[in-house]
Enzyme design. Sequence first.
Site, PDB file in Angstrom:
ATOM      1  N   ARG A  16       0.928  -1.226  -0.151  1.00  0.00           N
ATOM      2  CA  ARG A  16       0.191   0.121   0.030  1.00  0.00           C
ATOM      3  C   ARG A  16       0.803   1.283   0.090  1.00  0.00           C
ATOM      4  O   ARG A  16       2.076   1.182   0.107  1.00  0.00           O
ATOM      5  CB  ARG A  16      -0.959  -0.014   1.161  1.00  0.00           C
TER       6      ARG A  16
ATOM      7  N   GLU B  95      -6.023   5.147  13.424  1.00  0.00           N
ATOM      8  CA  GLU B  95      -6.981   4.388  14.074  1.00  0.00           C
ATOM      9  C   GLU B  95      -7.859   5.050  15.173  1.00  0.00           C
ATOM     10  O   GLU B  95      -8.507   4.237  15.938  1.00  0.00           O
ATOM     11  CB  GLU B  95      -6.291   3.023  14.498  1.00  0.00           C
TER      12      GLU B  95
END
Length: 374
Positions: A15, A118
């Site tokens: 990624r 997160e």
Amino acid sequence: MKVGLPKEIKNHEQRVGLTPASVSELTRRGHSVLVETNAGIGIGASDADYVTAGADIAPDAASVFEASEMIVKVKEPQAVERAMLRQGQTLFTYLHLAPDADQTTDLVNSGSTCIAYETVTDDHGGLPLLAPMSKVAGRMSIQAAANYLQQPNGGSGLLIGGVPGTPPAKVVIIGGGVVGQHAAEMAIGLGGNVTILDRNNAVLDQCDARWGAAVDCIYSTSDALESLVTDADVVIGAVLVKGDTAPKLVTADMIKNMRAGSVVVDVAIDQGGAFETSHATTHQDPVYIVDDVVHYAVANMPGAVPRTSTYALNNATLPFTLALADMGPKAAMTAMPHLLNGLNVSAGKVTEPHVADALGYDFMPPMDAVANLA
């Protein structure tokens, strides 16, 4: 602002923190972006694509870190990357600090401002920057389970959906949040016998409304958990406590009492794991066996599908990346309380309460830390 995009170096991590389209959004606003060569190769984005978007190309990560005011990544910085962070620099990426003492120590010592995807929140109490990867990981968890249920891969030799005349596999999903619901979607699609366990009645009601009789929605008591886990063919660990280590809900004794060849997939491994028998694995070496039960605990599951994952992640992170670049981190976090909730470490202080508690640091309220930024 000078924004840096290094190539990810975690095992089999393809990624990238910014797509060319995201870089274009930054450069159109007058920011400069320095991209490490081949950073986007895993998503099919060449250096030329980034140059067309307005970026400059750097020969290595050291050049990116040295020249940039803000570093945008996907995974937590590895030790060699943490050594390049400095005071006054902003890091925007996934961190998962509570179970990672070494990373936390290095980030504290760096003096940098570290904002974790997160723990950024939204108006509905959700975690909008975690959700895209939770969706991917939830769906992948069932693909992984189906693969490792096959006997040549160490499993019991079951097809999740069975065929007419044979029973389907019993799939137990611990946690009915984003990961759990996307795992259920895939397991139902494959014809599995699916049970979701959760302690939030509203979540159970939501799952029941979504799937009706296709899923058993069970309140998670200790007895229910043990009974269902030990009779399962597949168990998905999909629990999450924002910013904190995952609770070890499945004990070693439960694993010992499961049928040989059953598969457990610990999607919570980034936060320490939901199984007592879990330890992080990699895409290169994804599974191991404990008491004849196959354990899949890859810590960067969505990295296996980098094109889907990167674009889904950028759709969520880009507004916050632009705000940090346009306003600077102090003004952006002051103006955006949900972004402020993402601040985990700042100028040598831990600003996320669960991380401070888990690792024994003094906690500084994030707003106090932001007030001290230049």
